[in-house]
Design a protein around this motif. Sequence first.
Motif, PDB file in Angstrom:
ATOM      1  N   PHE C  11       0.883  -1.164   0.000  1.00 50.01           N
ATOM      2  CA  PHE C  11       0.000   0.000   0.000  1.00 50.01           C
ATOM      3  C   PHE C  11       0.915   1.206   0.000  1.00 50.01           C
ATOM      4  CE2 PHE C  11      -2.455  -3.286   2.260  1.00 50.01           C
ATOM      5  CZ  PHE C  11      -3.568  -3.330   1.448  1.00 50.01           C
ATOM      6  N   SER C  36      -1.735  -8.267  15.269  1.00 50.61           N
ATOM      7  CA  SER C  36      -2.459  -7.196  14.580  1.00 50.61           C
ATOM      8  C   SER C  36      -1.569  -6.493  13.568  1.00 50.61           C
ATOM      9  CB  SER C  36      -2.951  -6.194  15.631  1.00 50.61           C
ATOM     10  OG  SER C  36      -3.588  -5.124  15.015  1.00 50.61           O
ATOM     11  N   GLY C  37      -2.048  -6.361  12.336  1.00 49.66           N
ATOM     12  CA  GLY C  37      -1.290  -5.672  11.298  1.00 49.66           C
ATOM     13  C   GLY C  37      -0.304  -6.554  10.568  1.00 49.66           C
ATOM     14  N   GLY C  39      -0.860  -8.781   8.278  1.00 48.99           N
ATOM     15  CA  GLY C  39      -1.169  -8.954   6.864  1.00 48.99           C
ATOM     16  C   GLY C  39      -2.188 -10.044   6.589  1.00 48.99           C
ATOM     17  N   LYS C  40      -2.846 -10.533   7.621  1.00 45.94           N
ATOM     18  CA  LYS C  40      -3.811 -11.622   7.445  1.00 45.94           C
ATOM     19  C   LYS C  40      -4.971 -11.204   6.538  1.00 45.94           C
ATOM     20  CE  LYS C  40      -4.664 -11.869  11.918  1.00 45.94           C
ATOM     21  NZ  LYS C  40      -3.771 -10.802  12.405  1.00 45.94           N
ATOM     22  N   THR C  41      -5.584 -10.064   6.867  1.00 45.03           N
ATOM     23  CA  THR C  41      -6.719  -9.608   6.069  1.00 45.03           C
ATOM     24  C   THR C  41      -6.286  -9.301   4.638  1.00 45.03           C
ATOM     25  OG1 THR C  41      -7.775  -8.677   8.037  1.00 45.03           O
ATOM     26  CG2 THR C  41      -8.550  -7.875   5.912  1.00 45.03           C
ATOM     27  N   THR C  42      -5.086  -8.716   4.510  1.00 40.88           N
ATOM     28  CA  THR C  42      -4.585  -8.405   3.170  1.00 40.88           C
ATOM     29  C   THR C  42      -4.458  -9.677   2.334  1.00 40.88           C
ATOM     30  OG1 THR C  42      -3.372  -6.547   4.099  1.00 40.88           O
ATOM     31  CG2 THR C  42      -2.726  -7.284   1.906  1.00 40.88           C
ATOM     32  N   GLN C  85     -14.036  -9.547   8.623  1.00 39.72           N
ATOM     33  CA  GLN C  85     -13.683  -9.154   9.982  1.00 39.72           C
ATOM     34  C   GLN C  85     -14.677  -8.120  10.517  1.00 39.72           C
ATOM     35  OE1 GLN C  85      -9.619  -7.846  10.215  1.00 39.72           O
ATOM     36  NE2 GLN C  85      -9.530  -8.067  12.429  1.00 39.72           N
TER      37      GLN C  85
ATOM     38  N   ARG D 129       1.398   4.597  12.378  1.00 40.20           N
ATOM     39  CA  ARG D 129       0.147   4.684  11.602  1.00 40.20           C
ATOM     40  C   ARG D 129      -0.540   6.037  11.763  1.00 40.20           C
ATOM     41  NH1 ARG D 129       2.065   1.153   9.819  1.00 40.20           N
ATOM     42  NH2 ARG D 129       1.644  -1.074   9.767  1.00 40.20           N
ATOM     43  N   MET D 132      -2.123   7.736   8.824  1.00 39.82           N
ATOM     44  CA  MET D 132      -2.858   6.919   7.862  1.00 39.82           C
ATOM     45  C   MET D 132      -4.358   7.095   8.065  1.00 39.82           C
ATOM     46  SD  MET D 132      -0.862   3.313   7.504  1.00 39.82           S
ATOM     47  CE  MET D 132      -2.229   2.391   6.836  1.00 39.82           C
ATOM     48  N   GLU D 136      -7.873   2.417   6.225  1.00 36.26           N
ATOM     49  CA  GLU D 136      -6.804   1.585   5.675  1.00 36.26           C
ATOM     50  C   GLU D 136      -6.127   0.727   6.739  1.00 36.26           C
ATOM     51  OE1 GLU D 136      -4.291   4.519   3.944  1.00 36.26           O
ATOM     52  OE2 GLU D 136      -5.457   4.637   2.093  1.00 36.26           O
ATOM     53  N   SER D 138      -5.735  -2.198   9.756  1.00 39.36           N
ATOM     54  CA  SER D 138      -6.207  -3.548  10.024  1.00 39.36           C
ATOM     55  C   SER D 138      -7.204  -3.492  11.171  1.00 39.36           C
ATOM     56  CB  SER D 138      -5.034  -4.442  10.390  1.00 39.36           C
ATOM     57  OG  SER D 138      -4.668  -4.235  11.734  1.00 39.36           O
ATOM     58  N   GLY D 139      -7.968  -4.580  11.334  1.00 43.33           N
ATOM     59  CA  GLY D 139      -8.998  -4.625  12.366  1.00 43.33           C
ATOM     60  C   GLY D 139      -8.470  -4.274  13.747  1.00 43.33           C
ATOM     61  N   GLY D 140      -7.347  -4.875  14.112  1.00 42.61           N
ATOM     62  CA  GLY D 140      -6.777  -4.642  15.441  1.00 42.61           C
ATOM     63  C   GLY D 140      -6.314  -3.204  15.606  1.00 42.61           C
ATOM     64  N   GLU D 141      -5.767  -2.649  14.536  1.00 47.87           N
ATOM     65  CA  GLU D 141      -5.317  -1.255  14.601  1.00 47.87           C
ATOM     66  C   GLU D 141      -6.502  -0.312  14.802  1.00 47.87           C
ATOM     67  OE1 GLU D 141      -1.357  -1.909  11.757  1.00 47.87           O
ATOM     68  OE2 GLU D 141      -3.263  -1.266  10.901  1.00 47.87           O
TER      69      GLU D 141
HETATM   70  N1  LIG Z   1      -5.913   0.016   2.088  1.00 44.45           N
HETATM   71  C1  LIG Z   1      -4.787   0.142   2.816  1.00 44.45           C
HETATM   72  N2  LIG Z   1      -3.984   1.219   2.652  1.00 44.45           N
HETATM   73  C2  LIG Z   1      -2.857   1.354   3.362  1.00 44.45           C
HETATM   74  N3  LIG Z   1      -2.426   0.477   4.273  1.00 44.45           N
HETATM   75  C3  LIG Z   1      -3.175  -0.634   4.497  1.00 44.45           C
HETATM   76  C4  LIG Z   1      -4.383  -0.852   3.776  1.00 44.45           C
HETATM   77  N4  LIG Z   1      -4.915  -2.019   4.204  1.00 44.45           N
HETATM   78  C5  LIG Z   1      -4.080  -2.503   5.148  1.00 44.45           C
HETATM   79  N5  LIG Z   1      -3.018  -1.675   5.323  1.00 44.45           N
HETATM   80  C6  LIG Z   1      -1.919  -1.877   6.239  1.00 44.45           C
HETATM   81  O1  LIG Z   1      -1.358  -3.151   6.002  1.00 44.45           O
HETATM   82  C7  LIG Z   1      -1.063  -3.807   7.227  1.00 44.45           C
HETATM   83  C8  LIG Z   1      -1.677  -5.188   7.204  1.00 44.45           C
HETATM   84  O2  LIG Z   1      -3.077  -5.066   7.326  1.00 44.45           O
HETATM   85  P1  LIG Z   1      -4.026  -6.286   7.533  1.00 44.45           P
HETATM   86  O3  LIG Z   1      -5.428  -5.771   7.575  1.00 44.45           O
HETATM   87  O4  LIG Z   1      -3.710  -7.303   6.508  1.00 44.45           O
HETATM   88  O5  LIG Z   1      -3.603  -6.812   8.982  1.00 44.45           O
HETATM   89  P2  LIG Z   1      -4.209  -8.022   9.799  1.00 44.45           P
HETATM   90  O6  LIG Z   1      -3.190  -9.084   9.868  1.00 44.45           O
HETATM   91  O7  LIG Z   1      -5.525  -8.408   9.248  1.00 44.45           O
HETATM   92  O8  LIG Z   1      -4.385  -7.370  11.245  1.00 44.45           O
HETATM   93  P3  LIG Z   1      -5.603  -7.532  12.285  1.00 44.45           P
HETATM   94  O9  LIG Z   1      -5.414  -8.802  13.044  1.00 44.45           O
HETATM   95  O10 LIG Z   1      -5.402  -6.355  13.190  1.00 44.45           O
HETATM   96  O11 LIG Z   1      -6.856  -7.461  11.513  1.00 44.45           O
HETATM   97  C9  LIG Z   1      -1.603  -2.964   8.336  1.00 44.45           C
HETATM   98  O12 LIG Z   1      -0.531  -2.405   9.039  1.00 44.45           O
HETATM   99  C10 LIG Z   1      -2.427  -1.878   7.670  1.00 44.45           C
HETATM  100  O13 LIG Z   1      -2.201  -0.654   8.283  1.00 44.45           O
END
Ligand SMILES: Nc1ncnc2c1ncn2[C@@H]1O[C@H](COP(=O)(O)OP(=O)(O)OP(=O)(O)O)[C@@H](O)[C@H]1O
Lengths: 290, 290, 235, 235
Positions: C11, C36-37, C39-42, C85, D129, D132, D136, D138-141
């Motif tokens: 990103f 948290s963060g 990259g799981k959701t990504t 989520q 962050r 940001m 954008e 993540s859920g935990g953030e």
């Molecule tokens: N659309 C976006 N633009 C910029 N940064 C992003 C975007 N989506 C996610 N990120 C960043 O990428 C990183 C990974 O995000 P992701 O949602 O994959 O985390 P996660 O593993 O699902 O965390 P969580 O358990 O908190 O949900 C995070 O630090 C987030 O800030």
Amino acid sequence: MRVFFKLLGQGVRDIALHPWAQLMTLLAVTFITFLAGLMLLGVGNLDNELRVTRGEVAFQIYWKENASPERVKTAWRSLRGMDGVVEVLTYTPKQALKDLSSTLPGGSRGLLQAESSPLPYTAVIKFAHRSGDVASWKKATLAALKGLPDVRSVRSSSLKDEVSRAWQELSSTFMAPVLVFLVLILSMAVGNTMKLSLISRQDEIEILKLVGAKNWYIRTPLLVGGALLGSVGGLLGVAGLYAAWWNLKDTFNFAPLYWELHFLPVDQALMLILIPMLVGCVSSWVAVRN
Amino acid sequence: MRVFFKLLGQGVRDIALHPWAQLMTLLAVTFITFLAGLMLLGVGNLDNELRVTRGEVAFQIYWKENASPERVKTAWRSLRGMDGVVEVLTYTPKQALKDLSSTLPGGSRGLLQAESSPLPYTAVIKFAHRSGDVASWKKATLAALKGLPDVRSVRSSSLKDEVSRAWQELSSTFMAPVLVFLVLILSMAVGNTMKLSLISRQDEIEILKLVGAKNWYIRTPLLVGGALLGSVGGLLGVAGLYAAWWNLKDTFNFAPLYWELHFLPVDQALMLILIPMLVGCVSSWVAVRN
Amino acid sequence: MLNVTNLSHNFGPYWALKNCSFSLDKGEFLFLTGSSGAGKTTLLRLLYASLPVMRGNVTVAGYNLRALPARKVPDLRRQVSVVFQDFKILPYRTVYQNVAMALEVRGLNQVHIDRRVRAVVRGLGLESRINMLCGELSGGEQQRVAVARSVVVNPKILLADEPTGNLDEELAARMIGIFKQFHMHGTTVVLATHSSDIVRMHPEARQLRLEHGKIVAANWRGAEIFSDGISEVHV
Amino acid sequence: MLNVTNLSHNFGPYWALKNCSFSLDKGEFLFLTGSSGAGKTTLLRLLYASLPVMRGNVTVAGYNLRALPARKVPDLRRQVSVVFQDFKILPYRTVYQNVAMALEVRGLNQVHIDRRVRAVVRGLGLESRINMLCGELSGGEQQRVAVARSVVVNPKILLADEPTGNLDEELAARMIGIFKQFHMHGTTVVLATHSSDIVRMHPEARQLRLEHGKIVAANWRGAEIFSDGISEVHV
Ligand SMILES: Nc1ncnc2c1ncn2[C@@H]1O[C@H](COP(=O)(O)OP(=O)(O)OP(=O)(O)O)[C@@H](O)[C@H]1O
Ligand SMILES: Nc1ncnc2c1ncn2[C@@H]1O[C@H](COP(=O)(O)OP(=O)(O)OP(=O)(O)O)[C@@H](O)[C@H]1O
Ligand SMILES: [Mg+2]
Ligand SMILES: [Mg+2]
């Protein structure tokens, strides 16, 4: 097919989801249609009025003082036979004098008592308004009238012609863009409200996409909703216009003006319903494209 | 106070949050203002035109055939001194005959050679349009003119009067409601778009309330945004109207019509900006009230 | 069924995923962990084409996501079901409507839809809520609606992003049980979670751990652990 | 500080809370537990005047919620900070803006706001962050941003609804640590959670268990356990 009808139904039912926003949008469409219709009505009637009372072309024909009465009478008969003639007024010298004196107060007796009238044979010939190459037609007619035996001169009334010409110039150079412009305004306003009312459905659209809905599945209810909003709004606008016209139409309808306002021609009224409907469809379509 | 200005600034900056929706709303306001202005312009100019060319009251005065020239000349002088007179045309019997014959082709020489003119002394007196109790003023004037020595009859041209009266009737009975109606349309459309554009900010408002914001804190930026949208839209609409007027104003301005279109008076133009602004404020306020 | 090679995603300047490679066969069950963060959701979003694959290659249910035209995306998403989520359910629709929605877009007939929806809703303990608006539900109830909508279509692949975050141990276990059931019937399941308890309770399942966008641990041969000298311990 | 007597609440025919009575002194820490749908969120919403108190009496920070006029609600909410189960943060604003919002509505000066926001954001591990957009994250953030916004105002009372649902054990512990810290400085904390792990780690805190809208267990004298012969066990 069954699914398609279900989607149509959903488009109708979805209106109930945000009744306030939909009502407001409907009102906006109604009012814009009404406004556009009002302008069309005004323009149309003015146009009409100018065509009827001013657009007609009148010639005044004066014979020589020594013209033979028989020849003049023959000429008069041929005038009445001309193409597009609305009215022919003829005056012998005596009649002309009488007519003239009648416009004076108390019928100036002295004038009538004159031994021989000082006025020539006269005729006024009026042609209906005609479209097409008016200028060359007029020139030809002028020449024909001048070519009648013993005619001294032919005139056409200039003010009426000028107004008529100016109005037609205005119509042709400005009315088309103004109408296009009105349609644009309409599209803009309807599209705007449609777009904004769609904002509140973005979540739904996003989710539908995420669970695997095809594009047509998402768009059909939106299209139906947009078309419905546009057409009902247009219909209400035209209905309102009709009501307004009904109240106003006899305002100028008195002697000696007799200017009765006419309602929009059917094709224009239909357009006022169809265009918002189309615009509603198109703007819904555009709104979900991205 | 500092907070207040910050909120003002935020109202302006918030426009950037949803530029598309804001732009669309702005365009809607602009177009509605433009439309309303166009109607005002049309009505105002027609009104104006009627007042100038038709609303004026003209009387034709005919003296007796045996009137003494001296008395008539004295009367003419007194006519010119009357209140509100625009123009006085006077004709001796000779002049009248000459004028009459000049409207005939080739100047019917026979008429001019008549020993003594068969026409009476004549005058045409035109008064400027006047508001107030026109009918009784006219009656009084008519009586005064008839009372001049040796006057046989006085006429006023009826068609012009009729049109003028009808238009004034229309103005007074219909223009006020039509204008109110236009303002309503404007409010509706602006309020509608404002309301819909506020839908996209509901989350923000909800959250602000939840973290303890007072009502004025929430409403100020919205009010500023609404007012800005309304006033800028109104301004653009008036500017567009001005441009349109600039292009159209000389359309009817030719001999012998000389009908030059006038722009809106300043107060109406200001209203066209202030009303959308006010409506923007009010509708924003209403939108966050619940 | 699911093949990821050298997948990276950024990103802007921030790399949310870096050089991830792993593959899953039909009917496997994968726990995706990471703080948290990480990259799981990504990663999940890339798998259901909510983010475009820019670097590396991804094949899901036979679709090559690197070269998937937009009009094919709905087809992919009918094979791949997701529990989001943030739930992504419609607050102004009832539980029934939200769950039925996934079947309706597939054009199934009403009788079939009704039977499936009621069965799944019952399985998740929501039968008494079935005609309530989702906006009126508690957090845990909403989460279960999201799960119900994703399993009701009997998907080939099921991606679940933190599906138990709002549930207590008992309900969480029940939900994992439901996923397991689908898994038994041949569905490939990828379940992202931060709860090490849940993962510990299912040692037989595949496990993959992300840290700052890199695969730092895995318990089977199909995954390539990021070998940059950071951490290579199998969980 | 917080006094609840005979509080009941219904949504239509459904009773989400029934005859709850308990009181908390200034600076106490309460864990509110109960399975999904037990009424935890409903109880919290009543405490910050998001739902009107219809039956029973509630006093929060000296405000009698039964008779609170609408214009006094903002005053109450400046004493009572809430972490919402669904975060309620603005996706189109940055982390900084979302957190600063709570201070700005109180009209504090910019320098002070800046210092407080940065300190709290750092404490929750979000400093990278901070600029940001929240959409954008993540859920935990996002969850941590929600927590940051609620603690940044140094509230008298802090209500947190499931504030660790999207966090792993380590981050969850860190967050509880932050709440504890405020608690040490005199803030009264009510934390709703389904995680028995977290509750178990803090045996010194007050605990209250809801079941179907009734208080079925508590570990201090200030709470009236529902005595309908159902369950009266202290946790
Ligand atoms: N659309 C976006 N633009 C910029 N940064 C992003 C975007 N989506 C996610 N990120 C960043 O990428 C990183 C990974 O995000 P992701 O949602 O994959 O985390 P996660 O593993 O699902 O965390 P969580 O358990 O908190 O949900 C995070 O630090 C987030 O800030
Ligand atoms: N606005 C509402 N209208 C109708 N019913 C509601 C409403 N809000 C909550 N409920 C119902 O009241 C019950 C209690 O809800 P509440 O949100 O308090 O549960 P909870 O303890 O927070 O659960 P969770 O842990 O799942 O968040 C739920 O069964 C829910 O369906
Ligand atoms: Mg995530
Ligand atoms: Mg809850």
